[in-house]
Design a protein around this motif. Structure first.
Motif, PDB file in Angstrom:
ATOM      1  N   ASP A 131     -15.022  38.136 -36.750  1.00 52.20           N
ATOM      2  CA  ASP A 131     -13.915  37.184 -36.902  1.00 52.20           C
ATOM      3  C   ASP A 131     -12.602  37.793 -36.438  1.00 52.20           C
ATOM      4  OD1 ASP A 131     -12.915  34.604 -37.758  1.00 52.20           O
ATOM      5  OD2 ASP A 131     -11.939  35.685 -39.384  1.00 52.20           O
ATOM      6  N   PRO A 132     -12.362  37.851 -35.139  1.00 52.04           N
ATOM      7  CA  PRO A 132     -13.151  37.330 -34.044  1.00 52.04           C
ATOM      8  C   PRO A 132     -14.003  38.414 -33.388  1.00 52.04           C
ATOM      9  CG  PRO A 132     -11.003  37.903 -33.215  1.00 52.04           C
ATOM     10  CD  PRO A 132     -11.004  38.231 -34.693  1.00 52.04           C
ATOM     11  N   LEU A 133     -14.868  37.977 -32.473  1.00 49.57           N
ATOM     12  CA  LEU A 133     -15.629  38.877 -31.619  1.00 49.57           C
ATOM     13  C   LEU A 133     -14.645  39.627 -30.724  1.00 49.57           C
ATOM     14  CD1 LEU A 133     -18.584  39.559 -30.506  1.00 49.57           C
ATOM     15  CD2 LEU A 133     -17.999  37.964 -28.679  1.00 49.57           C
ATOM     16  N   THR A 134     -14.784  40.950 -30.671  1.00 48.76           N
ATOM     17  CA  THR A 134     -13.935  41.766 -29.799  1.00 48.76           C
ATOM     18  C   THR A 134     -14.765  42.306 -28.638  1.00 48.76           C
ATOM     19  OG1 THR A 134     -14.371  43.887 -30.869  1.00 48.76           O
ATOM     20  CG2 THR A 134     -12.605  42.514 -31.829  1.00 48.76           C
ATOM     21  N   PHE A 180     -11.922  31.899 -38.133  1.00 49.69           N
ATOM     22  CA  PHE A 180     -12.913  30.962 -37.614  1.00 49.69           C
ATOM     23  C   PHE A 180     -14.003  30.714 -38.643  1.00 49.69           C
ATOM     24  CE2 PHE A 180     -11.274  33.111 -33.779  1.00 49.69           C
ATOM     25  CZ  PHE A 180     -10.807  32.014 -33.082  1.00 49.69           C
ATOM     26  N   ASP A 181     -14.541  29.494 -38.642  1.00 49.99           N
ATOM     27  CA  ASP A 181     -15.697  29.246 -39.503  1.00 49.99           C
ATOM     28  C   ASP A 181     -16.945  29.757 -38.786  1.00 49.99           C
ATOM     29  OD1 ASP A 181     -16.866  27.200 -37.829  1.00 49.99           O
ATOM     30  OD2 ASP A 181     -15.631  25.683 -38.806  1.00 49.99           O
ATOM     31  N   VAL A 182     -18.052  29.783 -39.489  1.00 47.73           N
ATOM     32  CA  VAL A 182     -19.264  30.390 -38.950  1.00 47.73           C
ATOM     33  C   VAL A 182     -19.733  29.691 -37.676  1.00 47.73           C
ATOM     34  CG1 VAL A 182     -20.917  29.084 -40.368  1.00 47.73           C
ATOM     35  CG2 VAL A 182     -21.495  31.385 -39.590  1.00 47.73           C
ATOM     36  N   ASN A 183     -19.622  28.375 -37.605  1.00 46.05           N
ATOM     37  CA  ASN A 183     -20.053  27.655 -36.397  1.00 46.05           C
ATOM     38  C   ASN A 183     -19.183  27.987 -35.196  1.00 46.05           C
ATOM     39  OD1 ASN A 183     -22.227  26.329 -37.660  1.00 46.05           O
ATOM     40  ND2 ASN A 183     -20.837  24.783 -38.479  1.00 46.05           N
ATOM     41  N   ILE A 213      -6.709  42.595 -34.026  1.00 44.35           N
ATOM     42  CA  ILE A 213      -6.631  41.535 -33.010  1.00 44.35           C
ATOM     43  C   ILE A 213      -5.907  40.320 -33.580  1.00 44.35           C
ATOM     44  CG2 ILE A 213      -8.019  39.833 -31.729  1.00 44.35           C
ATOM     45  CD1 ILE A 213      -8.049  42.598 -30.438  1.00 44.35           C
ATOM     46  N   LYS A 214      -6.278  39.904 -34.790  1.00 38.95           N
ATOM     47  CA  LYS A 214      -5.652  38.726 -35.404  1.00 38.95           C
ATOM     48  C   LYS A 214      -4.163  38.962 -35.649  1.00 38.95           C
ATOM     49  CE  LYS A 214      -8.967  38.370 -38.537  1.00 38.95           C
ATOM     50  NZ  LYS A 214      -9.858  37.915 -39.625  1.00 38.95           N
ATOM     51  N   ILE A 235      -8.381  31.833 -30.086  1.00 35.05           N
ATOM     52  CA  ILE A 235      -7.408  32.407 -31.031  1.00 35.05           C
ATOM     53  C   ILE A 235      -6.028  31.795 -30.791  1.00 35.05           C
ATOM     54  CG2 ILE A 235      -6.162  34.508 -31.686  1.00 35.05           C
ATOM     55  CD1 ILE A 235      -8.771  36.051 -31.148  1.00 35.05           C
ATOM     56  N   ARG A 236      -5.625  31.733 -29.529  1.00 35.56           N
ATOM     57  CA  ARG A 236      -4.311  31.148 -29.225  1.00 35.56           C
ATOM     58  C   ARG A 236      -4.240  29.692 -29.696  1.00 35.56           C
ATOM     59  NH1 ARG A 236      -3.759  30.886 -23.994  1.00 35.56           N
ATOM     60  NH2 ARG A 236      -5.555  32.056 -23.330  1.00 35.56           N
ATOM     61  N   GLU A 237      -5.306  28.938 -29.456  1.00 38.81           N
ATOM     62  CA  GLU A 237      -5.344  27.538 -29.905  1.00 38.81           C
ATOM     63  C   GLU A 237      -5.291  27.446 -31.424  1.00 38.81           C
ATOM     64  OE1 GLU A 237      -8.820  25.715 -28.190  1.00 38.81           O
ATOM     65  OE2 GLU A 237      -8.011  25.845 -26.155  1.00 38.81           O
TER      66      GLU A 237
END
Length: 166
Positions: free
Chosen positions: A12-15, A46-49, A133-134, A155-157
């Motif tokens: 959360d998130p993938l790096t 982010f949620d899991v989906n 990152i976040k 992430i930006r969105e």
């Protein structure tokens, strides 16, 4: 014998560090399951989906990797369920070493048939963390070289929407 591995995480998130570990694991095993979980101790962006979708976009070039959801239970039980006998863990620094060593020992007690393999982070990714990152992205910093392109966009969105809601 088909060798399967499980790479668990909250992603959360993938790096690019996570992606590097997935790419390297895919060369070592016949099949790699990326297990996406939710860390309740952290505030998730982010949620899991959403996480699963972003990871799938980033790994679409790997035909021996699949993404699954890990909702509850022990990671070693999930590994057994999917037929994996290896857990993949990434190691960035000395702080990670203590934590990963303890997790591996606990997993071994829970299921002695499951091995933990630790992959050292590539030099260019050793400083990366999802939390960093976040933080940088929230304050408008450039993370485009640190995450896959779809993750950067998402992430930006996400932060644009969250800032508008305030």
């Amino acid at each position: 014998m088909i060798r399967k591995a499980l790479f668990p995480g909250s992603f959360d998130p993938l790096t690019n560090g996570h992606l590097d570990t997935i790419n390297r694991s895919a060369t070592l095993f016949d099949h790699v399951f990326v297990a996406v979980s939710t860390n309740t101790a952290k505030k998730n962006l982010f949620d899991v989906n959403e996480k699963i979708e972003l990871i799938q976009l980033a790994i679409n070039h790997l035909d021996n990797v699949s993404v699954i959801e890990h909702t509850d239970g022990l990671t070693v039980d999930l590994a057994k369920k999917v037929g994996a006998d290896v857990l993949i863990r990434g190691l960035r620094n000395a702080e990670d070493f203590e934590y990963e060593m303890n997790i591996a020992a606990m997993n071994k007690i829970q299921n002695p048939d499951i091995e933990t393999i630790i992959l050292m982070a590539s030099q260019q990714h050793r400083f990366l963390s999802s939390s960093l990152i976040k933080e940088v992205s929230f304050f408008g910093g450039d993370i485009s070289k640190l995450v896959p392109p779809d993750v950067d966009r998402a992430i930006r969105e996400k932060y644009s929407v969250l800032k508008l809601e305030k």
